[in-house]
Design a protein around this motif. Structure first.
Motif, PDB file in Angstrom:
ATOM      1  N   UNK A 189       0.852  -1.195   0.000  1.00  0.00           N
ATOM      2  CA  UNK A 189       0.000   0.000   0.000  1.00  0.00           C
ATOM      3  C   UNK A 189       0.883   1.239   0.000  1.00  0.00           C
ATOM      4  N   UNK A 190       0.254   2.375  -0.287  1.00  0.00           N
ATOM      5  CA  UNK A 190       0.910   3.684  -0.193  1.00  0.00           C
ATOM      6  C   UNK A 190       0.121   4.561   0.765  1.00  0.00           C
ATOM      7  N   UNK A 191       0.790   5.128   1.748  1.00  0.00           N
ATOM      8  CA  UNK A 191       0.121   5.983   2.734  1.00  0.00           C
ATOM      9  C   UNK A 191      -0.275   7.292   2.065  1.00  0.00           C
ATOM     10  N   UNK A 192      -1.555   7.643   2.164  1.00  0.00           N
ATOM     11  CA  UNK A 192      -2.024   8.906   1.594  1.00  0.00           C
ATOM     12  C   UNK A 192      -2.200   9.976   2.674  1.00  0.00           C
ATOM     13  N   UNK A 193      -2.714   9.585   3.839  1.00  0.00           N
ATOM     14  CA  UNK A 193      -2.888  10.533   4.939  1.00  0.00           C
ATOM     15  C   UNK A 193      -3.086   9.738   6.216  1.00  0.00           C
ATOM     16  N   UNK A 194      -2.952  10.422   7.342  1.00  0.00           N
ATOM     17  CA  UNK A 194      -3.142   9.749   8.621  1.00  0.00           C
ATOM     18  C   UNK A 194      -3.574  10.763   9.667  1.00  0.00           C
ATOM     19  N   UNK A 195      -4.288  10.260  10.663  1.00  0.00           N
ATOM     20  CA  UNK A 195      -4.785  11.128  11.725  1.00  0.00           C
ATOM     21  C   UNK A 195      -3.805  11.143  12.893  1.00  0.00           C
ATOM     22  N   UNK A 196      -4.036  12.069  13.814  1.00  0.00           N
ATOM     23  CA  UNK A 196      -3.248  12.113  15.041  1.00  0.00           C
ATOM     24  C   UNK A 196      -3.714  10.997  15.971  1.00  0.00           C
ATOM     25  N   UNK A 197      -2.796  10.246  16.589  1.00  0.00           N
ATOM     26  CA  UNK A 197      -3.220   9.176  17.496  1.00  0.00           C
ATOM     27  C   UNK A 197      -4.101   9.718  18.621  1.00  0.00           C
ATOM     28  N   UNK A 200      -5.817   6.460  23.243  1.00  0.00           N
ATOM     29  CA  UNK A 200      -5.446   5.050  23.347  1.00  0.00           C
ATOM     30  C   UNK A 200      -4.284   4.676  22.434  1.00  0.00           C
ATOM     31  N   UNK A 201      -3.866   5.626  21.581  1.00  0.00           N
ATOM     32  CA  UNK A 201      -2.778   5.355  20.652  1.00  0.00           C
ATOM     33  C   UNK A 201      -3.235   4.900  19.286  1.00  0.00           C
ATOM     34  N   UNK A 202      -4.550   4.729  19.103  1.00  0.00           N
ATOM     35  CA  UNK A 202      -5.079   4.302  17.801  1.00  0.00           C
ATOM     36  C   UNK A 202      -5.110   5.487  16.836  1.00  0.00           C
ATOM     37  N   UNK A 203      -4.978   5.194  15.547  1.00  0.00           N
ATOM     38  CA  UNK A 203      -5.048   6.240  14.531  1.00  0.00           C
ATOM     39  C   UNK A 203      -5.602   5.648  13.251  1.00  0.00           C
ATOM     40  N   UNK A 204      -6.090   6.512  12.391  1.00  0.00           N
ATOM     41  CA  UNK A 204      -6.627   6.087  11.096  1.00  0.00           C
ATOM     42  C   UNK A 204      -5.607   6.433  10.019  1.00  0.00           C
ATOM     43  N   UNK A 205      -5.265   5.432   9.224  1.00  0.00           N
ATOM     44  CA  UNK A 205      -4.316   5.616   8.134  1.00  0.00           C
ATOM     45  C   UNK A 205      -5.046   5.323   6.825  1.00  0.00           C
ATOM     46  N   UNK A 206      -5.103   6.299   5.945  1.00  0.00           N
ATOM     47  CA  UNK A 206      -5.710   6.117   4.627  1.00  0.00           C
ATOM     48  C   UNK A 206      -4.623   5.674   3.653  1.00  0.00           C
ATOM     49  N   UNK A 207      -4.860   4.548   2.978  1.00  0.00           N
ATOM     50  CA  UNK A 207      -3.844   3.995   2.089  1.00  0.00           C
ATOM     51  C   UNK A 207      -4.421   3.757   0.703  1.00  0.00           C
ATOM     52  N   UNK A 208      -3.560   3.870  -0.301  1.00  0.00           N
ATOM     53  CA  UNK A 208      -3.925   3.548  -1.682  1.00  0.00           C
ATOM     54  C   UNK A 208      -3.512   2.115  -1.953  1.00  0.00           C
ATOM     55  N   UNK A 209      -4.399   1.350  -2.587  1.00  0.00           N
ATOM     56  CA  UNK A 209      -4.154  -0.077  -2.786  1.00  0.00           C
ATOM     57  C   UNK A 209      -4.694  -0.489  -4.153  1.00  0.00           C
ATOM     58  N   UNK A 210      -4.139  -1.557  -4.705  1.00  0.00           N
ATOM     59  CA  UNK A 210      -4.633  -2.072  -5.980  1.00  0.00           C
ATOM     60  C   UNK A 210      -6.086  -2.512  -5.834  1.00  0.00           C
TER      61      UNK A 210
END
Length: 236
Positions: A189-197, A200-210
């Motif tokens: 995958x390729x990371x497109x954007x991500x949120x601040x943790x 609890x340390x969890x975060x959302x990572x938006x990724x580009x995928x085939x």
């Protein structure tokens, strides 16, 4: 009868000389001293004002954040505000002249109202074209390198077995267009954007995928069965 006449005294009586007054001169000197102090104070005030004006001239107009914008969202003109700040080499805010180029870009991280906008907080457009899908992955603490992922990074999405299940290899290898296949346990995958943790340390990572892997990755991400491993930057 003899009349005795007395000649008038020819020397008039002289009034005593008065000593010159020193009080008037002292008061005059005090007045001049006070005037000199007032003039000096006025000059100092003018100089201070000139310095402030000169410093104000070093301020620049940059872009600030008018309202909160979440990572992955497109930036609109209403999200931006013009801010005047003192020029500082240590800061790299986006100049107000580049406002039009910023509108339409994607926030790479969460943007908070009142902050300054920098280029590192942006990713140009979606950048996906028609060949990639975008999947949001919520990763828990320890399931992605904290503070190391950045937009544009290549990463391996490691697919984890369901809790209580063995490491089954029953998942068939998915084939993408062009005849290429991907490991059933790893998706590139390729990371497109991500949120601040969050707390609890969890975060959302938006990724580009085939497209061939998008649905499977989204399904496993919803079940919290995905971990991200950042690949070396600049490596081939």
């Amino acid at each position: 009868m003899d009349t005795t006449s007395f000649a008038p005294n020819g020397t008039p009586t002289r009034q005593p000389d008065l000593a010159p007054s020193t009080g008037t001169k002292a008061r005059s000197k005090r007045k001049w001293s006070l005037a000199a102090v007032l003039v000096l104070a006025a000059l100092l005030g003018s100089l201070a004002g000139a310095v402030l004006v000169a410093r104000a001239g070093d301020r620049v107009s940059v872009l600030g954040i008018a309202r909160d914008v979440q990572a992955g969202q497109k930036i609109t003109d209403q999200d931006l505000v013009t801010v005047s700040v003192a020029e500082d080499p240590g800061l790299s805010p986006v100049p107000v002249a580049e406002r039009n180029s910023v509108v339409g870009q994607i926030a790479a991280v969460d943007l908070r109202r009142g902050g300054l906008l920098t280029r590192s907080q942006l990713t140009a457009g979606g950048g996906l074209g028609d060949t990639k899908e975008l999947v949001g992955i919520e990763v828990k603490r320890g399931f992605a390198p904290r503070g190391e992922l950045q937009p544009g990074d290549k990463a391996a999405a490691v697919l984890l077995p369901a809790q209580g299940a063995g490491n089954s290899t029953s998942s068939s290898t998915s084939s993408s267009k062009g005849g290429q296949s991907s490991d059933s346990q790893v998706i590139e995958v390729t990371v497109k954007s991500l949120s601040t943790p969050d707390a609890s340390g969890a975060m959302v990572v938006n990724v580009a995928v085939d497209p061939a892997d998008g649905a499977r990755l989204a399904t496993l991400a919803a079940a919290n069965q995905v971990a991200l491993v950042r690949e070396p930057r600049g490596g081939k």
